[in-house]
Structure formats: structure tokens, C-alpha cells
Design an enzyme around this catalytic site. Structure first.
Site, PDB file in Angstrom:
ATOM      1  CB  SER A 431      72.575  47.772  25.943  1.00  0.00           C
ATOM      2  OG  SER A 431      71.330  48.207  25.466  1.00  0.00           O
ATOM      3  CE  LYS A 456      73.461  49.682  21.774  1.00  0.00           C
ATOM      4  NZ  LYS A 456      73.120  48.368  21.252  1.00  0.00           N
TER       5      LYS A 456
END
Length: 457
Positions: A431, A456
Site C-alpha cells: 500500500s 497493492k
């Protein structure tokens, strides 16, 4: 080739001293397409007939007397009648026919005009009725319907796959408003979850207010749980069952029990995680301080059953230390090591403090450790990138129509933009960590070391 039709017409009886004669006309079957030809032939015939009659009666052909006009008019009408009755295929009425055609054309134009006005009026009536009908449901929408529509519009605007997993997104909205029960808030939440499930996308999720608050609590400095960051399995994990451990917080209950990045949680308190969402799992892992929780964990080929006790876990996102690399003489490199574990609301400030402290110890370079950092607050990731960059683009935010936002820096917030920098990553880097690492690499500010990240960011 034209098909020619010959017809004969005989005048009605004339005076005894007037010779009878027969009129033959050759008319094209397509006379309507060539009215000028018919008219010219007819005028020529009348002129020749008139000249012949005038000579026989001893009348000058250029005479303009009343006898001539009356004679020609009378016999032209007779000619017209006879010709019409005997031909049976076409009817030619010279000037009166032209007047009738004009009259008929006028009537057709009037009819068409009236019909056009009627059609326009009907179309306007249908349109206004349709608009009224389409607006009626929106006026009758309940608060629950409007909440559902807000979620639908959010996906419609921002979702990158405009096929919406091969379905008509507008039709789904209409069907859901018509068929899904939305009488209570829980029913509306269920309808939204059901809608998102049709996308078959694990990274597009709906958070109820309680779960959103739980997520925020994980970025505000402390939480009560076992110290795990979890995610959905990817293709590289080799299994679609369970939830994958992205990172295990150093010193937390899970870390002390030996749970590592890449392990798979198969069950929480005997409840299978095969179809469990990560926010449901996070809610089950958290609880009152001192309460027990049982986990079934697969580490490689081994399956373990672990009993853990929930603790208050401090989310201090930064740890740092000075590393002196032994070398000949007095020129030993002094490396400032910074471990960033998460992107909570204190992350960027903590990184600045760590850099200032290490610089006071005369460091020559920095190592930024993003291993097992599962992300957190996106804005904090942007702020930390600005600390290391003197200029450049940090990240593009794109949707199905292209680039929507650009986050960049002009160097105003730069604090450590000159010293050599190495960034450490692994499969637990996810992320916001991946965004930060990618920005530093793409702007040629840092060199990355480690293994492929989670995928991600």
C-alpha cells in the site's frame, strides 16, 4: 425503352359543313415524369388542327376574334372528354389538370404540415410524460435509497473497470432499487455489500461506520489486539483460502508467538477465514485488553493452533539508530537507520525527528526500512516522500478516463534530499509503503533492496 400507347378520340358532332376527323395521340407511359413533352405535343396538335380548320372555314389563323376562342375552347373540352373516356390508362386535362395538380399538391402540403405538427406535439407530450415519470421515483426516494445511490455513484465515478465486471451498472442500479429491501440501515448496508460483491474485487470494499472507526483507531497511535496486519492472498501465495499475514508488529503478541509475514490465518476462534473479509477478521482479532483469542495458522506446510492474549499495542511508527560500519582509518561510514512500521498520523513527524537526531551524529547516508510495513494513511506517505525529494512526481491517481490527480513536490518540504539513501522492501511491504518506495526509485533518489513487494500500492 418507353412503352408507347396509341389512343383515338373523336370530336362530338360538328356543323354539317365541318368535316369529321380522327385524333390519334402517342403518349409516354411515364408521362408524369415528362409533363412538358405531353403539353408540347398537345399544343402542336391543337395548333395544326386549328390551322386546318381555320383554312377550311376561311378564317385567318391569326384571328383573335371571339369565334376562334369559343371554337377552340369548346372542341378542346370535347377532345379532352373523348380522349379521357377512350384511353382508360391516363387522363390528360391540360390547364384544368394542372390546376387540379396544384390544388392537390397544396392539400398534400397542408396535410403534411398538420401531420408534422401533430407528430411534434405527440413527441413533446411523450417526452414530458417520460421526464415526469422518471422524476417521480427520485422524488419518492427514501433516505435509505439515497444512501445506496451515493455508494453506487462513487463506484460509477471512480471504478477503473468501466465494464463493471461485465455487467450493466445502470441496470443493476434500477433492479436493486426495485427489488432489494432497503427499509432499515442494515438492509441498505446489505444491499451495498451485495452490489460490491458483483465486482468480484477484494480491494473494493464497503466499511460500516463502526469498522471505519476501527480502521482509524489503527492509525492513531495505539490499539488493543495481537499486532497483526493482514490482507487477502495473492497468486504468489499459492492458495486462495484464508487471510495472509502482511506484517507482524515487533514485540507484539503475534510476533512473540512466531507468526511471520507470509503465514496464512485459517481460522479465528474456530471460525474459518476462507470467506471472511479482512475487516471482519480485524474486528475479531481486536478486543478488550487481556482477553484470549485462538488462531489457526499455516506456516509453510505446518499448521499450528495458537492461543494469544490481546494487549494494548503501541503504534510508534518509527525506530532509528546509528550504525557505524567498521573501516580503515577514521573514515568509517556512519549510516542512519530508520525503521518505519506504519503510516499513522504521527509517521511523517516521527521520520523528521529521526533524521534530525541522526544528523546530529554526523551520518553520511540513510537506510529506510519498509519491510513488513503494510501501509496506512495515504497522506502520510506523501508527506514522507516530500522529506526525501527535492522535486518530482510522487504518484499519479488515475481512473478509467486517465490521470485524475498528480501529487508532486517542488522541494519546499525536503529535509534529506542529498545524502545517499537505500530502501529495504519485502513481500510485507504494501500500500502506502509501495507508493513511497516507488516514488523514491522512479525519481532516482534511492536504490531498492530486498524482494518483490505485496502488490497493492
Amino acid at each position: 425503352m418507353e412503352l408507347l400507347t396509341a389512343s383515338s378520340a373523336t370530336f362530338s358532332p360538328l356543323p354539317s359543313n365541318f368535316p369529321s376527323f380522327t385524333f390519334k395521340a402517342t403518349i409516354s407511359k411515364s408521362w408524369k415524369s415528362h409533363p412538358g413533352i405531353v403539353e408540347a405535343r398537345l399544343q402542336g396538335f391543337l395548333l395544326r388542327t386549328r390551322t386546318t380548320i381555320s383554312k377550311r372555314l376561311g378564317i385567318c389563323c391569326n384571328s383573335v376574334g371571339p369565334f376562334k376562342e369559343e371554337f377552340l375552347f369548346q372542341h378542346f373540352c370535347q377532345l379532352n372528354k373523348g380522349f379521357s373516356s377512350q384511353c382508360g390508362l391516363i387522363s390528360i386535362r391540360y390547364r384544368s389538370s394542372l390546376l387540379k395538380v396544384r390544388s392537390c399538391s397544396d392539400r398534400i402540403r397542408q396535410c403534411v404540415s398538420v401531420l408534422f405538427v401533430q407528430l411534434v406535439f405527440t413527441a413533446m407530450l411523450v417526452t414530458s410524460t417520460t421526464i415526469a415519470l422518471s422524476e417521480t421515483p427520485s422524488l419518492a426516494l427514501s433516505e435509505e435509497n439515497r444512501l445506496f445511490l451515493e455508494a453506487w455513484r462513487t463506484i460509477d465515478r471512480a471504478y477503473v473497470d468501466k465494464t463493471f465486471n461485465g455487467q450493466s451498472w445502470f441496470r443493476y442500479r434500477e433492479n436493486a432499487l426495485r427489488n432489494e429491501p432497503m427499509n432499515t440501515r442494515e438492509e441498505t448496508y446489505m444491499a451495498i455489500r451485495k452490489m460490491l460483491a458483483t465486482l468480484d474485487d477484494p480491494f473494493t470494499r464497503f466499511l460500516e461506520p463502526e469498522k471505519f472507526n476501527s480502521l482509524r483507531s489503527g492509525t492513531q497511535g495505539a490499539l488493543t489486539g495481537v499486532g497483526l496486519s493482514i490482507g487477502y492472498p495473492t497468486a504468489s501465495d499459492g492458495s486462495s483460502a484464508g487471510l495472509v499475514v502482511i506484517s507482524s508488529m515487533p514485540g507484539g503478541p503475534a510476533n512473540r508467538a512466531g507468526i511471520l509475514s507470509g503465514d496464512v490465518i485459517l481460522a479465528i476462534d474456530d471460525t474459518s477465514t476462507e470467506s471472511m473479509g479482512i475487516y471482519d477478521a480485524a474486528e475479531r482479532l481486536q478486543g478488550p485488553e487481556g482477553s484470549p483469542v485462538e488462531l489457526t495458522v499455516r506456516s509453510g506446510a505446518e499448521i499450528r493452533h495458537l492461543a494469544l492474549t490481546r494487549e494494548k499495542v503501541s503504534l510508534n511508527p518509527v525506530k532509528s539508530r546509528l550504525c557505524v560500519v567498521p573501516g580503515p582509518g577514521k573514515s568509517s561510514p556512519r549510516i542512519g537507520y530508520i525503521k518505519l512500521t506504519s503510516f499513522n498520523q504521527n509517521a511523517s513527524g516521527a521520520v523528521r525527528e529521526a533524521i534530525d537526531t541522526l544528523r546530529s551524529n554526523s551520518v553520511n547516508a540513510f537506510v529506510l526500512d519498509l519491510r513488513d510495513n503494510s501501509g496506512g494513511l495515504f497522506p502520510e506517505g506523501i508527506e514522507i516522500a516530500k522529506i526525501w525529494l527535492d522535486k518530482g512526481v510522487i504518484v499519479y491517481i488515475c481512473d478509467s478516463r486517465g490521470v485524475r490527480d498528480i501529487y508532486d513536490t517542488d522541494g519546499t518540504d525536503a529535509l534529506a534530499a542529498s545524502e545517499p539513501l537505500a530502501v529495504l522492501v519485502n513481500k510485507g511491504t504494501a500500500s502506502a509503503s509501495e507508493i513511497l518506495a516507488g516514488a523514491l526509485k522512479d525519481n532516482k533518489r534511492a536504490v531498492l533492496f530486498g524482494e518483490p513487494t505485496y502488490g497493492k500500492g
